[in-house]
Scaffold this motif. Sequence first.
Motif, PDB file in Angstrom:
ATOM      1  N   PRO A 156      37.352  42.166  27.852  1.00  0.00           N
ATOM      2  CA  PRO A 156      37.822  41.161  28.902  1.00  0.00           C
ATOM      3  C   PRO A 156      36.462  41.450  30.177  1.00  0.00           C
ATOM      4  O   PRO A 156      36.296  40.692  30.873  1.00  0.00           O
ATOM      5  CB  PRO A 156      39.034  41.670  29.334  1.00  0.00           C
ATOM      6  CG  PRO A 156      39.727  42.026  28.165  1.00  0.00           C
ATOM      7  CD  PRO A 156      38.626  42.770  27.512  1.00  0.00           C
TER       8      PRO A 156
ATOM      9  N   ALA B 254      42.025  35.681  29.980  1.00  0.00           N
ATOM     10  CA  ALA B 254      42.945  36.244  31.026  1.00  0.00           C
ATOM     11  C   ALA B 254      42.398  37.404  31.618  1.00  0.00           C
ATOM     12  O   ALA B 254      42.454  37.647  32.775  1.00  0.00           O
ATOM     13  CB  ALA B 254      44.458  36.296  30.231  1.00  0.00           C
TER      14      ALA B 254
ATOM     15  N   LEU C 224      39.671  36.362  33.998  1.00  0.00           N
ATOM     16  CA  LEU C 224      40.142  36.013  35.244  1.00  0.00           C
ATOM     17  C   LEU C 224      40.694  36.984  36.296  1.00  0.00           C
ATOM     18  O   LEU C 224      40.376  37.104  37.223  1.00  0.00           O
ATOM     19  CB  LEU C 224      41.357  35.088  35.034  1.00  0.00           C
ATOM     20  CG  LEU C 224      41.050  33.569  34.527  1.00  0.00           C
ATOM     21  CD1 LEU C 224      42.371  32.752  33.916  1.00  0.00           C
ATOM     22  CD2 LEU C 224      40.262  32.537  35.630  1.00  0.00           C
ATOM     23  N   ASP C 225      41.260  38.129  35.588  1.00  0.00           N
ATOM     24  CA  ASP C 225      42.070  39.128  36.465  1.00  0.00           C
ATOM     25  C   ASP C 225      40.845  39.838  37.030  1.00  0.00           C
ATOM     26  O   ASP C 225      40.820  40.248  38.305  1.00  0.00           O
ATOM     27  CB  ASP C 225      42.737  39.802  35.632  1.00  0.00           C
ATOM     28  CG  ASP C 225      44.009  39.477  35.113  1.00  0.00           C
ATOM     29  OD1 ASP C 225      44.728  38.517  35.758  1.00  0.00           O
ATOM     30  OD2 ASP C 225      44.501  39.795  34.154  1.00  0.00           O
TER      31      ASP C 225
ATOM     32  N   ARG D 260      42.698  31.322  43.181  1.00  0.00           N
ATOM     33  CA  ARG D 260      43.972  32.144  43.002  1.00  0.00           C
ATOM     34  C   ARG D 260      43.917  33.120  44.018  1.00  0.00           C
ATOM     35  O   ARG D 260      44.875  33.448  44.557  1.00  0.00           O
ATOM     36  CB  ARG D 260      44.006  32.687  41.492  1.00  0.00           C
ATOM     37  CG  ARG D 260      44.426  31.444  40.607  1.00  0.00           C
ATOM     38  CD  ARG D 260      44.659  31.965  39.084  1.00  0.00           C
ATOM     39  NE  ARG D 260      45.283  30.783  38.384  1.00  0.00           N
ATOM     40  CZ  ARG D 260      45.051  30.991  37.116  1.00  0.00           C
ATOM     41  NH1 ARG D 260      44.643  32.161  36.335  1.00  0.00           N
ATOM     42  NH2 ARG D 260      45.556  30.092  36.234  1.00  0.00           N
TER      43      ARG D 260
END
Length: 227
Positions: free
Chosen positions: A105, A149, A152-153, A221
């Motif tokens: 990630p 994911a 994105l985090d 976000r």
Amino acid sequence: MPSTPQAAPDAASRTACGRITILLVEDHDMVAEAIRIALDRTDDLTVVGRSLCVKDALADAARLRPAVVVLDRRLPDGDGISAIAPLKAAAPGTRVLLLTGDGTPAMAAHVAEAGGSGLILKAGNLAELKDGVRHVAAGDVAFSEGLLAGALDRLIGATADLGTTLTPRERETLGLLGDGLGAAEIGRRLGVALNTARNHVQRVLEKLGARSQLEAVAVARREGLLP
């Protein structure tokens, strides 16, 4: 072997006979040949050149102006992630899809931050790579399972407060991006042409200071523009 020199097409002609044009940057002959054969055997994809290193890739991208650069992470003269920005500068409008044997990630976030459109694991199958090329050529992102994911985090909080100048249509576009839709589907939802949808997406990216759709969603976000 390096791609054969040919005249550079303009930005509007990055497809050959309706096929998505690809520059493959891979220094291992057997891997490169397997990928080339797999991509060329499809009806909508074609490899127009192969580069062996970052230096050659920059020259080939500027000359060939492919729709997508499929870029190996580890090359003899540099790291693929570090090559993303120079490649996009050499061939504006070209999208970069990174290939790696050990993606994480954190690495996916670095790819997005650098302006890349996706990260595909070499441990996956060739069908995933084909679909990834199609997605990024259409203006979407393509990350192997488990990487999106996390990216994105890690991107959330990466930039300053932005988004106050978005128009109502751009906010609508941003909402659809947040739903994971690409430009083609956004155009259908909004009832506009594909090029118009792409323009909406590009303006959203510019106003959010993002280099990719993935980063734009992460910024939105963080700023409370998306749930």
